[in-house]
Design an enzyme around this catalytic site. Structure first.
Site, PDB file in Angstrom:
ATOM      1  N   GLU A   1       0.815  -1.215   0.000  1.00 43.38           N
ATOM      2  CA  GLU A   1       0.000   0.000   0.000  1.00 43.38           C
ATOM      3  C   GLU A   1       0.851   1.268   0.000  1.00 43.38           C
ATOM      4  O   GLU A   1       0.527   2.254  -0.668  1.00 43.38           O
ATOM      5  CB  GLU A   1      -0.941   0.013   1.214  1.00 43.38           C
ATOM      6  CG  GLU A   1      -2.025  -1.068   1.193  1.00 43.38           C
ATOM      7  CD  GLU A   1      -1.541  -2.432   1.650  1.00 43.38           C
ATOM      8  OE1 GLU A   1      -0.372  -2.552   2.103  1.00 43.38           O
ATOM      9  OE2 GLU A   1      -2.317  -3.406   1.580  1.00 43.38           O
TER      10      GLU A   1
ATOM     11  N   PHE B   1      -6.185   0.637   5.941  1.00 36.42           N
ATOM     12  CA  PHE B   1      -4.788   0.581   5.499  1.00 36.42           C
ATOM     13  C   PHE B   1      -4.359   1.926   4.889  1.00 36.42           C
ATOM     14  O   PHE B   1      -3.251   2.400   5.111  1.00 36.42           O
ATOM     15  CB  PHE B   1      -4.577  -0.547   4.485  1.00 36.42           C
ATOM     16  CG  PHE B   1      -5.010  -1.900   4.991  1.00 36.42           C
ATOM     17  CD1 PHE B   1      -4.937  -2.198   6.340  1.00 36.42           C
ATOM     18  CD2 PHE B   1      -5.493  -2.861   4.125  1.00 36.42           C
ATOM     19  CE1 PHE B   1      -5.343  -3.440   6.815  1.00 36.42           C
ATOM     20  CE2 PHE B   1      -5.902  -4.109   4.593  1.00 36.42           C
ATOM     21  CZ  PHE B   1      -5.829  -4.399   5.934  1.00 36.42           C
TER      22      PHE B   1
END
Lengths: 317, 331
Positions: free
Chosen positions: B76, B101
């Site tokens: 990410e 996230f």
């Protein structure tokens, strides 16, 4: 104050005209690159004297890399910092930006007078490079570990826009300890980012000591190979070797693997007592030491280790 | 351009995951379709995700535009920094992952590479709040609004449903600043029938009332509207505002409601600290309104583990719960 050298870049008004022959470097080219590396060191000393504290040694270790990239390898247009087809340069080790600014000024990306106000209130030039403030800075940095991802993004964006430019990302060797570097390394190989070139300034030191004692990163070449990169190891102070390597990488337009250049360097290169003393990561030269360092860089003498003010003292100013 | 296709990963349009996209999470199809519409209009957009193309439905976009989609795998932070790099080349990237996230793991990449660098990156945090129910606290995002709201230069929007998300995406195409889109899991009923006109920073007033005004955002607009209908049917004067833009907050609409109503009730699928309730509190306190403010949401705790609908009931974040909260306040 040291005088600043006057030889500017070889302006390439079209940005595309030069033929770079990897195996035939003119003596003039080598002399120019060496002179530009000296210019980086002298300007670093001059600018840090304004800030009263700075990263001399981290900048000295990559002076030849700066010189070779900005005066031989990269495709740039004088006075056009936002030319869409230019090669990009990103710094994971943003704390060496003081060595980059003089070259950007030389390329006509901003007025040279700005250098004289380095780090002073209202001046865009800080210890770390800021793309929103400094024309010619292709990406901001300061938080270690983001730059390779951002460089990979530039490759992807260029690909979608149908542009092929090379993206050079200079990383510190301590930076290898950041996990995001390896996310980007994995992704770049997967995406066949052949025009992405990571350059690791392997000077062996980070803030808290020797890289290999703080958190070992070897086998470094093996790690990058295992991640799918083409790896080259080179003497980071040999401008002829660097220019030859970068020209070869540039000429190879069919390469699918991204390239990793591990440049073996000396932290503080050019000033004897900095080369020998790890604590010089951040520091300040007294005027006497400054004069001695300039003389050594100009090749006039070698100096004994002098007294220095440490970073803690310099910080307060 | 053959190499371009390597950016997208495999998309199995025959798979169960792909086939269920429309039926199971219809709200998320608006994301892919809005991006495809931008492509059709000639906007240089790209999309990317981190191993969640079936969860956010971007598999639909990837199948249609493999040369404009990047599969980042489970990385990410690399995705967010790379999106910033993409944006420097004149391409507008939309990158999506779970709000938990995006907001927490990638907070610093968002601040440094996206917001501080003032690049037109679009961050899509989906399955925000407690939408991932029994997947647990790691997957809940009840902090993201507070985090994103405190990042200078970042616009923060929380559309109520798919049509409003699509309208917001369309309206974002010509904006130069980075934007965080907070959305649900795509199973929420629609509030709006067709593509509404979307104005960043301009709240939508559904009802006005003198007893109490609900200011809701995102997934809480629909149950709030149901609650308001029931409350008004029983004779209470209750208003409703869809505060889809958390930042910049529509101060004028907040203050007008606080002038008109005795009580302002904020409703959000987020910690009551720092999100919509916090933003409204700042405006009301600084203006010195006479109206009372009550914040409804997750009360500074880690939510329980249960199917989402059970959680909404437990935390009184469904229509019946919100109605009950209002009746208790006005009793």
């Amino acid at each position: 104050m040291p005088t600043t050298a006057t030889a500017g870049p070889v302006p390439d008004s079209t940005g595309a005209g030069r033929t770079l022959t990897p195996d035939f470097l003119l003596p003039d080219t080598i002399a120019l690159l060496e002179e530009r590396a000296r210019h980086v060191r002298l300007e670093t000393i001059r600018l840090i004297a304004i800030a009263k504290v700075g990263h001399y040694s981290s900048t000295f270790s990559c002076a030849e890399l700066f010189a070779t990239l900005y005066y031989d390898a990269m495709r740039l247009r004088h006075g056009e910092p936002r030319w869409p087809d230019r090669d990009r340069f990103l710094m994971g080790k943003g704390h060496a930006a003081v060595g980059l600014y003089p070259l950007l000024a030389d390329w006509g990306f901003f007025p040279k007078e700005l250098l004289d106000g380095y780090t002073r209130l209202g001046n865009p030039l800080g210890d770390h490079p800021d793309m929103t403030k400094v024309p010619g800075v292709d990406f901001s940095s300061g938080s270690i570990g983001h730059a390779l991802s951002a460089g990979l993004g530039m490759v992807m964006g260029g690909r979608m826009m149908g542009r092929r430019f090379d993206v050079y990302v200079m990383l510190g060797d301590g930076e290898m300890q950041e996990g995001q570097v390896w996310e980007a390394a994995m992704a770049a190989a997967h995406q066949k980012a052949g025009n992405l070139i990571a350059i690791i300034d392997r000077n062996g030191y980070q803030l808290d000591g020797q890289v290999d004692e703080v958190m070992g990163i070897e086998p470094l070449a093996g790690k990058w190979r295992a991640f799918g990169w083409e790896v080259h190891e080179v003497d980071g102070h040999d401008v002829a070797a660097l220019a030859t390597l970068f020209r070869r990488l540039k000429q190879d337009k069919t390469r699918e693997k991204p390239a990793c250049v591990i440049a073996k360097t000396l932290k503080g290169k050019g000033v004897g007592y900095m080369e020998r003393e790890a604590g010089w990561h951040l520091g300040y030269l007294t005027p006497e030491d400054e004069a001695a360092a300039i003389a050594e860089i100009m090749g006039q003498s070698t100096t004994p280790a002098a007294t220095r003010e440490d970073a803690a003292q310099g910080e307060a100013r | 351009m053959t190499a371009a296709n390597t950016l997208a990963g495999p998309v199995n349009t025959g798979s169960w995951q792909y086939r269920q996209l429309n039926s199971r999470a219809p709200g998320l199809s608006y994301l892919s379709d809005a991006l495809s519409a931008l492509v059709a209009e000639g906007h240089p957009v790209m999309a990317g995700t981190a191993d969640l193309q079936y969860s956010n439905g971007l598999a639909r976009f990837a199948a249609r535009h493999p040369d404009r989609f990047v599969q980042f795998g489970i990385s990410e932070q690399n995705m967010v920094s790379a999106a910033a790099g993409i944006a420097t080349t004149g391409v507008m990237p939309f990158v999506a992952t779970f709000a938990s996230f995006l907001g927490l793991l990638c907070c610093e990449q968002i601040r440094m590479d996206v917001a501080y660098s003032a690049l037109p990156v679009r961050l899509i945090g989906h399955h925000a709040g407690i939408a991932l129910g029994f997947y647990g606290t790691s997957h809940h995002a009840t902090e993201d609004l507070a985090i994103m709201r405190s990042i200078a230069g970042l616009t923060v929007v929380n559309p109520a449903d798919g049509p409003q998300l699509a309208a917001a995406i369309r309206a974002s195409a010509d904006r130069p600043e980075p934007i965080y889109f907070r959305i649900g899991r795509g199973q929420e009923p629609n509030v709006y029938d067709d593509l509404p006109d979307f104005q960043f920073g301009k709240a939508i007033e559904h009802e006005t009332g003198s007893d109490l005004t609900i200011i809701a955002c995102g997934t809480m607009v629909h149950p709030s509207r149901e609650a308001v209908r029931a409350l008004r049917a029983s004779g209470l004067s209750v208003g409703l505002i869809d505060m889809h833009t958390i930042k910049p907050l529509d101060r004028d609409t907040v203050l007008a409601a606080a002038e008109r109503s005795r009580v302002i009730l904020t409703v959000e699928e987020h910690n009551i600290l720092g999100g919509l309730g916090g933003a409204v509190a700042e405006v009301m306190a600084e203006a010195g309104t006479k109206a009372l403010l009550i914040r409804h949401g997750i009360r500074d705790e880690y939510s329980l583990i249960a199917p989402p609908t059970h959680l909404y009931r437990h935390y009184q974040l469904d229509a019946a719960g919100i109605e009950m909260v209002v009746r208790d306040i006005l009793a």
